[in-house]
Design a protein around this motif. Sequence first.
Motif, PDB file in Angstrom:
ATOM      1  N   PRO A  63       0.807  -1.231   0.000  1.00  0.00           N
ATOM      2  CA  PRO A  63       0.000   0.000   0.000  1.00  0.00           C
ATOM      3  C   PRO A  63       0.834   1.272   0.000  1.00  0.00           C
ATOM      4  CG  PRO A  63      -0.873  -1.568   1.587  1.00  0.00           C
ATOM      5  CD  PRO A  63       0.453  -2.109   1.145  1.00  0.00           C
ATOM      6  N   LEU A  64       2.021   1.259   0.624  1.00  0.00           N
ATOM      7  CA  LEU A  64       2.811   2.476   0.728  1.00  0.00           C
ATOM      8  C   LEU A  64       3.652   2.764  -0.522  1.00  0.00           C
ATOM      9  CD1 LEU A  64       4.000   2.347   4.452  1.00  0.00           C
ATOM     10  CD2 LEU A  64       2.217   3.767   3.439  1.00  0.00           C
ATOM     11  N   ILE A  65       3.935   1.737  -1.325  1.00  0.00           N
ATOM     12  CA  ILE A  65       4.756   1.993  -2.520  1.00  0.00           C
ATOM     13  C   ILE A  65       3.937   2.010  -3.803  1.00  0.00           C
ATOM     14  CG2 ILE A  65       6.740   0.910  -1.406  1.00  0.00           C
ATOM     15  CD1 ILE A  65       6.403  -1.463  -3.302  1.00  0.00           C
ATOM     16  N   VAL A  66       2.699   1.526  -3.775  1.00  0.00           N
ATOM     17  CA  VAL A  66       1.931   1.435  -5.016  1.00  0.00           C
ATOM     18  C   VAL A  66       1.534   2.811  -5.530  1.00  0.00           C
ATOM     19  CG1 VAL A  66      -0.335   1.205  -3.905  1.00  0.00           C
ATOM     20  CG2 VAL A  66       0.073   0.199  -6.177  1.00  0.00           C
ATOM     21  N   LYS A  67       1.246   3.768  -4.620  1.00  0.00           N
ATOM     22  CA  LYS A  67       0.821   5.091  -5.076  1.00  0.00           C
ATOM     23  C   LYS A  67       1.957   5.852  -5.762  1.00  0.00           C
ATOM     24  CE  LYS A  67      -2.990   5.588  -1.794  1.00  0.00           C
ATOM     25  NZ  LYS A  67      -3.535   6.365  -0.648  1.00  0.00           N
ATOM     26  N   PRO A  68       3.135   5.972  -5.133  1.00  0.00           N
ATOM     27  CA  PRO A  68       4.220   6.652  -5.869  1.00  0.00           C
ATOM     28  C   PRO A  68       4.721   5.858  -7.068  1.00  0.00           C
ATOM     29  CG  PRO A  68       5.027   5.785  -3.783  1.00  0.00           C
ATOM     30  CD  PRO A  68       3.531   5.646  -3.758  1.00  0.00           C
ATOM     31  N   LEU A  69       4.453   4.543  -7.095  1.00  0.00           N
ATOM     32  CA  LEU A  69       4.914   3.719  -8.200  1.00  0.00           C
ATOM     33  C   LEU A  69       3.984   3.797  -9.413  1.00  0.00           C
ATOM     34  CD1 LEU A  69       7.227   1.724  -8.825  1.00  0.00           C
ATOM     35  CD2 LEU A  69       5.716  -0.124  -8.073  1.00  0.00           C
ATOM     36  N   THR A  70       2.732   4.185  -9.199  1.00  0.00           N
ATOM     37  CA  THR A  70       1.742   4.162 -10.284  1.00  0.00           C
ATOM     38  C   THR A  70       2.128   5.024 -11.475  1.00  0.00           C
ATOM     39  OG1 THR A  70      -0.029   3.669  -8.715  1.00  0.00           O
ATOM     40  CG2 THR A  70      -0.669   4.567 -10.865  1.00  0.00           C
ATOM     41  N   PRO A  71       2.538   6.293 -11.304  1.00  0.00           N
ATOM     42  CA  PRO A  71       2.948   7.066 -12.490  1.00  0.00           C
ATOM     43  C   PRO A  71       4.102   6.439 -13.245  1.00  0.00           C
ATOM     44  CG  PRO A  71       2.633   8.510 -10.596  1.00  0.00           C
ATOM     45  CD  PRO A  71       2.591   7.110 -10.073  1.00  0.00           C
ATOM     46  N   LEU A  72       5.019   5.801 -12.520  1.00  0.00           N
ATOM     47  CA  LEU A  72       6.148   5.152 -13.179  1.00  0.00           C
ATOM     48  C   LEU A  72       5.703   3.915 -13.951  1.00  0.00           C
ATOM     49  CD1 LEU A  72       8.703   5.467 -10.256  1.00  0.00           C
ATOM     50  CD2 LEU A  72       8.518   6.909 -12.280  1.00  0.00           C
ATOM     51  N   LEU A  73       4.687   3.235 -13.436  1.00  0.00           N
ATOM     52  CA  LEU A  73       4.131   2.093 -14.165  1.00  0.00           C
ATOM     53  C   LEU A  73       3.499   2.549 -15.476  1.00  0.00           C
ATOM     54  CD1 LEU A  73       2.464   0.089 -11.239  1.00  0.00           C
ATOM     55  CD2 LEU A  73       4.638  -0.380 -12.372  1.00  0.00           C
ATOM     56  N   ILE A  74       2.812   3.664 -15.436  1.00  0.00           N
ATOM     57  CA  ILE A  74       2.191   4.190 -16.657  1.00  0.00           C
ATOM     58  C   ILE A  74       3.266   4.618 -17.648  1.00  0.00           C
ATOM     59  CG2 ILE A  74       0.706   6.003 -17.574  1.00  0.00           C
ATOM     60  CD1 ILE A  74      -0.815   5.945 -14.958  1.00  0.00           C
ATOM     61  N   SER A  75       4.331   5.226 -17.158  1.00  0.00           N
ATOM     62  CA  SER A  75       5.437   5.604 -18.053  1.00  0.00           C
ATOM     63  C   SER A  75       6.070   4.372 -18.688  1.00  0.00           C
ATOM     64  CB  SER A  75       6.489   6.394 -17.267  1.00  0.00           C
ATOM     65  OG  SER A  75       5.941   7.580 -16.751  1.00  0.00           O
ATOM     66  N   ALA A  76       6.248   3.320 -17.896  1.00  0.00           N
ATOM     67  CA  ALA A  76       6.814   2.077 -18.436  1.00  0.00           C
ATOM     68  C   ALA A  76       5.877   1.463 -19.472  1.00  0.00           C
ATOM     69  CB  ALA A  76       7.076   1.088 -17.312  1.00  0.00           C
ATOM     70  N   PHE A  77       4.570   1.533 -19.228  1.00  0.00           N
ATOM     71  CA  PHE A  77       3.605   1.027 -20.207  1.00  0.00           C
ATOM     72  C   PHE A  77       3.709   1.812 -21.511  1.00  0.00           C
ATOM     73  CE2 PHE A  77      -0.504   1.066 -22.293  1.00  0.00           C
ATOM     74  CZ  PHE A  77      -0.850  -0.276 -22.309  1.00  0.00           C
ATOM     75  N   ALA A  78       3.811   3.148 -21.409  1.00  0.00           N
ATOM     76  CA  ALA A  78       3.924   3.968 -22.616  1.00  0.00           C
ATOM     77  C   ALA A  78       5.222   3.668 -23.362  1.00  0.00           C
ATOM     78  CB  ALA A  78       3.860   5.448 -22.243  1.00  0.00           C
ATOM     79  N   PHE A  79       6.311   3.431 -22.629  1.00  0.00           N
ATOM     80  CA  PHE A  79       7.588   3.103 -23.276  1.00  0.00           C
ATOM     81  C   PHE A  79       7.488   1.784 -24.041  1.00  0.00           C
ATOM     82  CE2 PHE A  79      11.504   0.613 -23.028  1.00  0.00           C
ATOM     83  CZ  PHE A  79      12.360   1.416 -23.769  1.00  0.00           C
ATOM     84  N   ASN A  80       6.940   0.765 -23.403  1.00  0.00           N
ATOM     85  CA  ASN A  80       6.829  -0.545 -24.054  1.00  0.00           C
ATOM     86  C   ASN A  80       5.779  -0.544 -25.157  1.00  0.00           C
ATOM     87  OD1 ASN A  80       8.655  -2.580 -22.610  1.00  0.00           O
ATOM     88  ND2 ASN A  80       7.667  -1.534 -20.898  1.00  0.00           N
TER      89      ASN A  80
END
Length: 532
Positions: A436-453
């Motif tokens: 729960p504590l890392i998923v929120k700050p990690l979410t924008p980075l996940l979206i960036s990784a999705f856009a890259f791939n």
Amino acid sequence: MSMNNNNASSSAAKDPSPTGLLGRALAAAAVLALLWVVYGMVAAGNPLWAVAALVIGGLAIWVYTASTSLAWRYLFPGVAAMIIFIAFPLLYTVQIGFTNYSASNLLTEDRARAYLLDQADIDEAHAMSYTVHRAGTQVRLALQSDVESGAQRWVSPPLDLSKPLPADATADAAAVALAPANASSEAELGEALDIRGVIALRDGLRSLKLQVPGGAVLAYAGLREFGPFTPVWQAQPDGGLKQVATGLIFTPDRDTGYFTNAQAGRLQPGFKVGVGLANYTRLFGDPDMRGPFASIFIWTVVFAGLTVVFSTAIGMTLAVLLNWEALKYRTLYRTLLFLPYAVPGFISILVFKGLFNQNFGEINAILDAAFGIKPAWFADPTLAKSMLLIVNTWLGYPYFLVLCTGLIKAIPADLYEASAIAGAKPLTNFFKITAPLIVKPLTPLLISAFAFNFNNFVLISLLTDGRPDYLNTKLPAGTTDILVSYTYRIAFTDAGANFGLAAAISTVIFFLVALLSLANLKLTQSNDQRKA
């Protein structure tokens, strides 16, 4: 304050010091250089580029000479670079998507017409062989027609062929007049040049026109002959073209971008015309193309999504395990697990391409020894997609390992101590505290990784090149193609270089990635508001 600024600017403009004079001289030189560049663009037939250069160059000169705002002097390079390298290519790509621009339709109508009008056929029956002779610093040509026809030899005056003749010298009225050869002129001819010497003068010979008295104008027809050329096409008053040999009239069809005739078809090359929404209609409306496009789009989303899921899962798991303080040699493990990210991606991809080779790869050697199977990784669509996910996960998990390690380090240790006192187990700590504590700050980075791939062209191009291909499609499309590699194949490889259709697909990709970027921005703002 405003009066002080105005006085400062006016005094700077009237500054008689050497520094002020040098500044005005540099500004004047910049203006003259800009006008020279703009004039060159207009003379080359690029008025739109000339206007763009004039606007951007004029603004640059104004900002750095007349503008009183220091902020714009720092902002202008970034704004200009954004317009030139981001906004302009984007708008140009969108514009191409509404045209038939392709390998067959590269030119404008005027240039395509001029290209066809320049075509001519040599009259072999009246061609003459020639030799080139030294005449001091110049040369003379001696021409000889077919000996059996009894035609006499002809000799040119001394010519300077060290460089091509001016364009106006290629007109019939400016053709070099030949004179009949006689004993005197034959004696004046110097030594004939060998083939190497003729090749050295080839550019000058190509621009040369020779006039036989009372005969046709001869032009360069090769290293051995000059001969008369007959135009293949004649211009018509309505903009069409008449084929001299057959008398057929070809009219410009501005819907398809070709000179066409009902009986003979159309001429190549074609010319670029606007086609409206035809490329988008074809993309979404043509059943033969909609099928591959829909499949490729779905696979692109699945590929990007599963890559992010697998990479995040592996990276987060390893980060949690390496955060266990009782684990020995944690630093060594982190270093080894980070190596796939340190090695250049294209090297890793090429290594995996060899490992997955069906006949000689180590992976199939192990599978054959253990289970007696040799999967066709590059021939079977499902296996090829699985291979891409495996390789991309290998390349991507170290990134999430580093991210999650940093985020876990930021979690207060007091939470884990309290959990230990309560008797919680590691899985409980992970699902109740860590995740729960890392998923929120990690979410924008996940979206960036999705856009890259989503646009991971390098992996697809180097590993599978989109193969294996779909069968019975109008345009080549591979089962492992993603949208960006599919666009590349349409635009630059074996699809006829259909730039207009590729630009339409690129526009669709842009809006999809723009939506992802917008979602990323919204999530980032939402997280900032929660923290505040």
